[in-house]
Design a protein around this motif. Sequence first.
Motif, short mmCIF file in Angstrom:
data_model
loop_
_atom_site.label_atom_id
_atom_site.label_comp_id
_atom_site.label_asym_id
_atom_site.label_seq_id
_atom_site.Cartn_x
_atom_site.Cartn_y
_atom_site.Cartn_z
N ALA A 35 35.09 39.14 -29.70
CA ALA A 35 33.89 39.97 -29.63
C ALA A 35 34.28 41.41 -29.34
CB ALA A 35 32.96 39.45 -28.53
N ARG A 36 33.41 42.34 -29.64
CA ARG A 36 33.66 43.75 -29.30
C ARG A 36 33.88 43.88 -27.80
NH1 ARG A 36 34.82 47.51 -27.07
NH2 ARG A 36 34.08 49.66 -27.23
N LEU A 139 34.91 41.05 -35.88
CA LEU A 139 34.49 40.86 -34.49
C LEU A 139 33.11 40.21 -34.53
CD1 LEU A 139 35.38 44.42 -33.10
CD2 LEU A 139 36.73 42.33 -32.87
N SER A 140 32.80 39.39 -33.53
CA SER A 140 31.53 38.68 -33.52
C SER A 140 30.92 38.65 -32.13
CB SER A 140 31.74 37.24 -34.00
OG SER A 140 30.52 36.53 -33.95
N ASN A 141 29.63 38.96 -32.04
CA ASN A 141 28.93 38.86 -30.76
C ASN A 141 28.54 37.42 -30.44
OD1 ASN A 141 29.05 41.61 -30.28
ND2 ASN A 141 27.12 42.01 -31.31
N ASP A 142 28.31 36.61 -31.49
CA ASP A 142 27.83 35.24 -31.26
C ASP A 142 28.87 34.17 -31.57
OD1 ASP A 142 27.92 35.13 -34.04
OD2 ASP A 142 25.75 35.02 -34.31
N SER A 147 29.73 40.87 -36.61
CA SER A 147 28.84 41.96 -36.20
C SER A 147 29.52 43.32 -36.26
CB SER A 147 28.31 41.71 -34.79
OG SER A 147 29.39 41.51 -33.90
#
Length: 166
Positions: A35-36, A139-142, A147
């Motif tokens: 994630a970021r 990158l992924s938030n979930d 995202s």
Amino acid sequence: MSTMRDLLLRRQATSVLLQGYDYWETKRGPRAMPARADLDPIEMKAFLPHVVLMDVLRDRKPGWPLDFHYRLMGSTLDQHMSRRFTGLYMSDLPQQQPDSQMWQNFETVVRDRQPQFHRVPYIGPHKDFLSVIDLVMPLSNDGHSVSMLISIVDFIPREINPPRGL
């Protein structure tokens, strides 16, 4: 050793790209992508001037399923590009719209959720560069949908005295 790292070594990726990839892999851990929030600029100091962070936007414009927003461009990139891109949307830049190789590269990373390595001719104000290499990573938030994209970009200089006969 990972398959992507092997590919980077075979394609003679620079140390900057290898550092960026190793960092992404460390932050990813057992997940499909980090994630970021996992990224720490202090830990990225060695390659931060070569980083591009892009927001992945869905349905921002009617008829455009995707768009990409330049969130951050490292200082080395700002120095070697023809203009500053931070804050701009790719859909607003005629040379970076869906028919461009750059857009297609980003779209592939979003769709496949896997890093992609590219080498393209350099187009910019400095005539001493031959090409640009980049490694685009998701990158992924979930933990599922992409995202953001983090790219590590480096510049390959022209040879001052190229070998004869080439």
